[in-house]
Design an enzyme around this catalytic site. Structure first.
Site, PDB file in Angstrom:
ATOM      1  CD  GLU A 200       8.426   1.330   6.135  1.00 55.91           C
ATOM      2  OE1 GLU A 200       9.415   2.025   4.999  1.00 55.91           O
ATOM      3  OE2 GLU A 200       7.867   1.589   7.436  1.00 55.91           O
TER       4      GLU A 200
ATOM      5  CG  HIS B 102       3.970  -8.936  10.824  1.00 49.57           C
ATOM      6  ND1 HIS B 102       3.237  -8.337  12.066  1.00 49.57           N
ATOM      7  CD2 HIS B 102       4.847  -7.609  10.042  1.00 49.57           C
ATOM      8  CE1 HIS B 102       4.341  -7.730  12.068  1.00 49.57           C
ATOM      9  NE2 HIS B 102       4.852  -7.133  10.691  1.00 49.57           N
TER      10      HIS B 102
ATOM     11  CD  GLU C 272       2.624  -3.346  12.863  1.00 44.01           C
ATOM     12  OE1 GLU C 272       3.306  -1.869  13.109  1.00 44.01           O
ATOM     13  OE2 GLU C 272       4.439  -4.079  13.353  1.00 44.01           O
TER      14      GLU C 272
ATOM     15  CG  HIS D 117       2.710  -4.740   8.769  1.00 45.33           C
ATOM     16  ND1 HIS D 117       2.739  -3.100   8.827  1.00 45.33           N
ATOM     17  CD2 HIS D 117       3.398  -5.037   8.759  1.00 45.33           C
ATOM     18  CE1 HIS D 117       3.895  -2.834  10.283  1.00 45.33           C
ATOM     19  NE2 HIS D 117       4.667  -3.850   9.325  1.00 45.33           N
TER      20      HIS D 117
ATOM     21  CG  LEU E  57       6.692  -8.412  -0.940  1.00 49.08           C
ATOM     22  CD1 LEU E  57       6.876  -8.461  -2.403  1.00 49.08           C
ATOM     23  CD2 LEU E  57       8.200  -7.477  -1.288  1.00 49.08           C
ATOM     24  CB  VAL E  58       8.328 -11.757   2.878  1.00 49.61           C
ATOM     25  CG1 VAL E  58       9.271 -11.199   1.550  1.00 49.61           C
ATOM     26  CG2 VAL E  58       8.489 -10.773   3.867  1.00 49.61           C
TER      27      VAL E  58
ATOM     28  CB  ILE F 200      -1.090  -0.235   1.464  1.00 49.32           C
ATOM     29  CG1 ILE F 200      -0.477   0.414   2.308  1.00 49.32           C
ATOM     30  CG2 ILE F 200      -1.786  -1.598   0.935  1.00 49.32           C
ATOM     31  CD1 ILE F 200      -0.915   0.492   3.591  1.00 49.32           C
TER      32      ILE F 200
END
Length: 277
Positions: free
Chosen positions: A89, A214, A182, A151, A209-210, A85
């Site tokens: 970042e 998490h 979060e 996330h 992504l990976v 998104i």
């Protein structure tokens, strides 16, 4: 003219997860854009520190990578984020790119967009949400109940998760729910909806992504507050899909398209604040 594509991700400390996601995307980018040199950077300074101290591996920050490209005489640079998104970042990367634009360090430097950015309500603007649903179709069981783990963030872009769930509904995925680690929506918000539908079997799947920290801890970890253990304690049978988005070849192709959009200068306003905000 020396040209480079800087591939920027949040990063991960899990080598196995990086190998099948970030590394694979970079390989596809390198194969597709043979006229460009490919560089890598991570935005998470915490991850960079862990990799340095634990494994003696140095990976550049976006600033370090761009400074190296400038010193090496590159003139044309594309920065492609691998984030899901356009959150904090992405803002970080975008601000770094803006500084290099202002300083005229390169003849041309542009930034691509994350996976889910535009809704495509205006003519000629892509519907990243529907494109993303199409990319996930092969891994989303049509009739099973699924919780996608995102996330989450306190950034305004957290609204992407609720919008994405709405698009999933529009596309017929009535039993696919989005929750975040979060942000909002939370797992606590999803569980009552599952109970109301009398769904007692659910598949957990990353919207990340990976399949890194998490997934290995928050989703399926041994602690009582992992999503798997919370759901099982509420009487659900839990199935697991432990593959990051970056392992999906259709998702990899979205990043390729976003780079092509930059090269073709299709969407010049990515990263700019929309009017009215």
């Amino acid at each position: 003219m020396k040209k480079a594509i800087l591939v920027v991700s949040f990063g991960t400390t899990y080598k196995d997860a990086r190998k099948v996601t970030i590394d694979e995307i970079e390989k596809k980018i390198k194969h597709t854009f043979e006229d460009y040199d490919i560089r890598m950077a991570f935005t998470s300074h915490v991850i960079l520190k862990i990799l340095k101290n634990r494994d003696n591996i140095h990976i550049d920050t976006p600033e370090e990578a761009l400074e190296k490209l400038r010193n090496e005489g590159y003139k044309d640079v594309i920065v492609q984020p691998l984030h899901v998104i356009p959150g904090s970042e992405f803002d970080y990367i975008n601000n770094v790119v803006k500084k290099y634009k202002i300083s005229n360090a390169f003849e041309n430097i542009m930034i691509g967009r994350p996976l889910i950015c535009f809704k495509g309500e205006e003519a000629g603007v892509p519907d990243d949400y529907s494109i993303m649903v199409d990319a996930l179709t092969k891994q989303l069981p049509r009739n099973d109940t699924v919780i996608l783990m995102g996330h989450g963030t306190n950034h305004i872009a957290n609204a992407v998760y609720c919008c994405f769930e709405s698009v999933l509904r529009d596309r017929g995925f009535q039993n696919v729910h989005v929750a975040t680690v979060e942000g909002y929506p939370t797992l606590d918000r999803v569980i009552p909806n599952l109970m109301a539908k009398q769904s007692r079997e659910v598949t957990l799947m990353p919207l990340l992504l990976v399949a890194g920290d998490h997934v290995k801890n928050d989703m399926v970890g041994e602690s009582e507050d992992s999503w798997k253990n919370i759901l099982e304690s509420d009487g659900f049978k839990v199935k697991l899909y432990l593959h990051g988005l970056g392992e999906n070849s259709n998702v990899q192709d979205i990043y390729i398209q976003h780079i092509n959009d930059v090269i073709n200068e299709t969407f010049k306003n990515v990263g700019k604040t929309p009017k009215g905000i």
